[in-house]
Design an enzyme around this catalytic site. Structure first.
Site, PDB file in Angstrom:
ATOM      1  CG  HIS A 105      10.540  -3.759  -0.156  1.00 54.18           C
ATOM      2  ND1 HIS A 105      11.850  -3.402  -0.414  1.00 54.18           N
ATOM      3  CD2 HIS A 105      10.399  -3.730   1.189  1.00 54.18           C
ATOM      4  CE1 HIS A 105      12.469  -3.182   0.743  1.00 54.18           C
ATOM      5  NE2 HIS A 105      11.616  -3.372   1.723  1.00 54.18           N
ATOM      6  CD  GLU A 121      10.652  -5.188   4.747  1.00 56.05           C
ATOM      7  OE1 GLU A 121      11.571  -5.821   4.190  1.00 56.05           O
ATOM      8  OE2 GLU A 121      10.731  -3.981   5.009  1.00 56.05           O
ATOM      9  CG  HIS A 176       9.127   0.258   4.621  1.00 50.17           C
ATOM     10  ND1 HIS A 176       8.688  -0.147   3.386  1.00 50.17           N
ATOM     11  CD2 HIS A 176      10.312  -0.369   4.809  1.00 50.17           C
ATOM     12  CE1 HIS A 176       9.567  -0.977   2.845  1.00 50.17           C
ATOM     13  NE2 HIS A 176      10.569  -1.125   3.695  1.00 50.17           N
ATOM     14  NE  ARG A 182      19.377   2.965  -0.852  1.00 46.82           N
ATOM     15  CZ  ARG A 182      20.212   2.456  -1.744  1.00 46.82           C
ATOM     16  NH1 ARG A 182      20.372   3.041  -2.904  1.00 46.82           N
ATOM     17  NH2 ARG A 182      20.905   1.381  -1.473  1.00 46.82           N
TER      18      ARG A 182
END
Length: 323
Positions: free
Chosen positions: A103, A120, A178, A198
């Site tokens: 991200h 996150e 991740h 992605r």
């Protein structure tokens, strides 16, 4: 109209990798197949959750912030974010692995997508035997090495794979590569953002579209943190009936409570809403003489104006999240 502890109607998301655990483990109620995510509290445009129950039923986070301002989110939060709610709260069930992804940070996300970045954290609620998470790199590479590994389909070989168990916690700052592996059910707390790059998706074809999913390998290249870190997992204490620090970041703070009695909570020092995610057992929240029950897999938001409550449980674990 007065504020009270609020539950929201979850939004269920089809995912190519989704399974049945949100239904079987967390008692979610839906009929579709391959539901991978339950968005518990969301202000993402087009996916705004609404209040379930009470006088404010049907109102969205944006409606509530607009109407109650600092009384709902906290004065400091309102001053910083206005009517944009800063957090997105989810439960995630990965029957098969998620794509390898990363991200962008706030600056890149703002410039490219007019969005927040996406820092996150994950709290593992259940994991099948030998289920793993992929977090960060195990081998030092650079942008050129990244491109070579992608071209050779060997990118997984340089990443850090960690077998996980219930209670394991990971903070995923922007830039950290991740993926959630097959067989993991977890709670996710993140900034309000739906921006994911992605990198690798196992050459899968989505049964719904008949196509492979789009990759964003080039965009990911200049946001990736290529450093190798010695430890990716968050270590924490688990003392009974107190707020144990789990993850504190500039974007959210999360504690875990392991409750087996009645405890008093006073939030007068916190200028923020508080979100509870029940990750084990069942807990009663008592506010102004009224009881609100949160079962495993349920989420409740305490508006900032409510400063004192009681939490009561025989045996429960609850994530306590605030800004």
């Amino acid at each position: 109209m007065k504020l009270y502890p609020l539950k929201f109607a979850p939004i269920y998301k089809y995912r190519i990798w989704g399974g049945e655990k949100l239904k079987t483990e967390l008692n979610k109620n839906y009929s579709e197949e391959n539901i991978g995510e339950s968005w518990e509290i969301s202000d993402v445009s087009g996916d705004e959750t609404v209040v379930a129950g009470g006088d404010l039923e049907g109102k969205s986070l944006r409606d509530l912030t607009n109407e109650f301002k600092g009384d709902f989110v906290g004065n400091a939060v309102y001053e910083k974010f206005g009517e944009e709610f800063p957090l997105l709260i989810k439960f995630i069930d990965a029957k098969t692995p998620l794509s390898i992804q990363v991200h962008p940070n706030n600056e890149v996300a703002k410039e490219r997508h007019n969005s927040f970045g996406k820092n996150e954290m994950w709290y593992v609620m259940q994991a099948d035997k030998d289920a793993e998470l992929i977090v960060g790199f195990d081998e030092k590479i650079d942008a050129e090495g990244y491109k070579t590994h992608l071209a050779n389909n060997t990118i997984l070989e340089v990443m850090h794979h960690e077998i996980v168990n219930k209670g394991d916690t990971f903070y995923i700052p922007t830039g950290r590569v991740h993926a959630i592996g097959a067989g993991v059910l977890l709670a996710e707390i993140q900034q309000t953002s739906n921006i994911t790059y992605r990198i690798y998706d196992y050459d899968r074809v989505d049964a719904k579209t008949g196509e492979k999913r789009e990759l964003h390998s080039d965009m990911a290249m200049d946001v990736l943190d290529y450093e190798v870190h010695s430890n990716y997992k968050t270590e924490y204490d688990l003392e009974k009936n107190v707020s144990n620090k789990l993850v504190y970041s500039p974007y959210f703070r999360t504690n875990i409570l392991d409750i087996n009695t009645t405890i008093d909570k006073d939030y007068s020092e916190i200028d923020s809403f508080v979100i509870y995610m029940c990750v084990e057992g069942s807990v009663d929240l008592i506010s102004k003489g009224k009881t609100y029950t949160i079962n495993t897999g349920e989420t409740l938001l305490l508006p900032a104006a409510i400063k004192t409550i009681q939490l009561k449980a025989a045996n429960a674990k609850v994530l306590e999240v605030y800004y």
